[in-house]
Design a protein around this motif. Structure first.
Motif, PDB file in Angstrom:
ATOM      1  N   GLY A  63      -6.737  -4.811  -3.347  1.00  4.62           N
ATOM      2  CA  GLY A  63      -5.968  -5.619  -3.920  1.00  4.62           C
ATOM      3  C   GLY A  63      -4.759  -6.174  -3.053  1.00  4.62           C
ATOM      4  N   ALA A  64      -4.302  -4.841  -2.268  1.00  2.27           N
ATOM      5  CA  ALA A  64      -3.108  -5.081  -1.591  1.00  2.27           C
ATOM      6  C   ALA A  64      -3.466  -6.119  -0.266  1.00  2.27           C
ATOM      7  CB  ALA A  64      -2.724  -3.908  -0.882  1.00  2.27           C
ATOM      8  N   LEU A 116      -7.357  -0.277  -4.518  1.00  4.18           N
ATOM      9  CA  LEU A 116      -5.928  -0.601  -4.040  1.00  4.18           C
ATOM     10  C   LEU A 116      -5.979  -1.435  -2.746  1.00  4.18           C
ATOM     11  CD1 LEU A 116      -2.854  -0.291  -4.373  1.00  4.18           C
ATOM     12  CD2 LEU A 116      -3.037   1.930  -3.327  1.00  4.18           C
ATOM     13  N   THR A 140      -5.573  -8.933  -0.784  1.00  2.00           N
ATOM     14  CA  THR A 140      -5.528 -10.168  -1.395  1.00  2.00           C
ATOM     15  C   THR A 140      -3.909 -10.504  -1.726  1.00  2.00           C
ATOM     16  OG1 THR A 140      -7.490  -9.467  -2.737  1.00  2.00           O
ATOM     17  CG2 THR A 140      -6.313 -11.297  -3.680  1.00  2.00           C
ATOM     18  N   CYS A 162      -0.827   1.567 -10.739  1.00  5.76           N
ATOM     19  CA  CYS A 162      -1.851   1.916 -10.043  1.00  5.76           C
ATOM     20  C   CYS A 162      -2.057   3.396 -10.537  1.00  5.76           C
ATOM     21  CB  CYS A 162      -1.460   2.172  -8.513  1.00  5.76           C
ATOM     22  SG  CYS A 162      -1.007   0.668  -7.824  1.00  5.76           S
ATOM     23  N   THR A 222       0.819  -1.110   0.218  1.00  6.33           N
ATOM     24  CA  THR A 222      -0.086   0.038   0.074  1.00  6.33           C
ATOM     25  C   THR A 222       0.781   1.338  -0.080  1.00  6.33           C
ATOM     26  OG1 THR A 222      -1.779  -1.159   1.287  1.00  6.33           O
ATOM     27  CG2 THR A 222      -1.813   1.149   1.132  1.00  6.33           C
ATOM     28  N   LYS A 272      -3.870  -6.264  -7.138  1.00  4.70           N
ATOM     29  CA  LYS A 272      -4.053  -5.115  -7.032  1.00  4.70           C
ATOM     30  C   LYS A 272      -4.446  -4.321  -8.268  1.00  4.70           C
ATOM     31  CE  LYS A 272       0.217  -2.407  -6.838  1.00  4.70           C
ATOM     32  NZ  LYS A 272       1.065  -3.413  -7.583  1.00  4.70           N
ATOM     33  N   ALA A 324       2.461  -8.711  -6.383  1.00  6.05           N
ATOM     34  CA  ALA A 324       1.712  -7.396  -6.691  1.00  6.05           C
ATOM     35  C   ALA A 324       2.959  -6.189  -6.337  1.00  6.05           C
ATOM     36  CB  ALA A 324       0.380  -7.141  -6.107  1.00  6.05           C
TER      37      ALA A 324
END
Length: 337
Positions: free
Chosen positions: A228-229, A225, A231, A117, A64, A300, A266
């Motif tokens: 996704g982070a 985001l 995950t 991103c 993140t 992400k 990621a």
């Protein structure tokens, strides 16, 4: 006696009230999350004592924090386009024929120093102002992979191997162009039409448009985001490293393994070269696949694309991009490495 409002005049008032309600709901939600975190602090502290939970938290925060500055950069570029670039100007600057606009947009991706991103909100804005989706998607894929910051970091991570930098540039650019051309031939613009209407041109002072657009794009993309982070952190925590090491020498299969690893971990494109350099048990071509796939397909990025363009689009686009990226990496690696 006042004249009743006509039916055609009612929707604008409702549309104006809806964003106000949405903005008003944001502060209470954030406040509730902060209060919950404070109240549950003893429980959370105890959980962080567990190695697996601590690893998850470390990976989640790292992803993140690593991605957030570039997400802000992308949101700022998107908001600048909305507020200060005349509608249709970028579309007019690109070649009229989509087949020529795709490579032009892919090469233009080198001008945006950021990670994947940040490229998603920019691509969404390009689509909303009339750029052909194929060109916008080519830009989305190339920008985080061939910009100068990424290429310099690759050169630093692989000292004495300039062919690795050239291979990453060529394979990433080729994958971006191929995906754009595939969208022209096989893509379905109806998959993204509902999302495009959300990015219509705003009215009002330019600074107000800039701030409103930035707020909208950041809250939307930032939420995905975080998903996704989370995950990525979960997958990194659960997948045993010995499973990866066991297939390092499996020839072509190793390309797929590192491609999948890039999707799972990621990493930001500015940092992934240093991770790839450390995977010495894999061939250079397999590590090239890691570098080409990562900026184009990861968990992400999938979440960001799903939130911006729709889940059906994200599934189709991500699977096709993965196949094209691995293939381009394998061919360029066989040729140069």
């Amino acid at each position: 006696m006042p004249t009743p409002a006509s039916p055609s005049e009612a929707p604008p008032a409702a549309d104006t009230a809806a964003p106000r309600r949405a903005r008003g709901a944001g502060l209470p939600l954030v406040t509730a999350l902060i209060v919950a975190a404070v109240v549950l602090r003893p429980v959370l502290t105890g959980l962080l004592g567990h190695p697996a939970i601590a690893n998850w938290a470390t990976v989640f925060v790292a992803i993140t924090v690593q991605a957030l500055p570039f997400l802000v950069l992308g949101v700022a570029v998107s908001a600048t386009i909305a507020a200060y670039v005349p509608p249709g100007l970028i579309a007019r600057l690109l070649p009229k024929r989509p087949a020529l606009a795709v490579p032009a947009a892919a090469v233009a991706g080198a001008a945006l120093p950021g990670c994947e991103c940040g490229s998603v909100p920019v691509a969404a804005r390009l689509v909303s102002i009339g750029v052909t989706p194929a060109a916008a998607f080519a830009f989305l894929l190339s920008a985080p992979a061939i910009n100068p910051v990424v290429l310099v970091s690759t050169a630093v991570a692989f000292p004495g191997r300039p062919a690795m930098v050239v291979a990453r540039f060529l394979a990433s650019l080729a994958a971006s162009v191929v995906m754009g051309l595939l969208w022209i031939a096989l893509g379905r613009d109806d998959l993204i039409t509902p999302r495009r209407t959300r990015h219509g041109e705003e009215e009002g002072p330019r600074l107000g448009v800039f701030l409103a657009t930035a707020q909208h794009d950041f809250l939307q993309a930032g939420g995905f985001l975080v998903i996704g982070a989370g995950t990525a952190a979960t997958l990194q925590t659960l997948v045993p490293r010995n499973v990866i090491d066991s297939v390092a020498g499996a020839g072509p299969l190793s390309l797929l393994v590192l491609g999948v690893l890039a999707v799972v971990v990621a990493l930001c494109s500015e940092a992934d070269a240093f991770v790839a350099a450390g995977l010495k048990q894999f061939s250079l071509t397999a590590r090239l696949a890691f570098l080409v796939v990562g900026p184009m397909v990861d968990v992400k990025l999938f979440a960001l694309q799903a939130g911006t363009f729709g889940t059906r689009f994200a599934w189709r686009f991500s699977l096709a991009t993965f196949a094209v990226a691995v293939t381009c990496a394998g061919l360029v690696g066989w040729w140069l490495l």
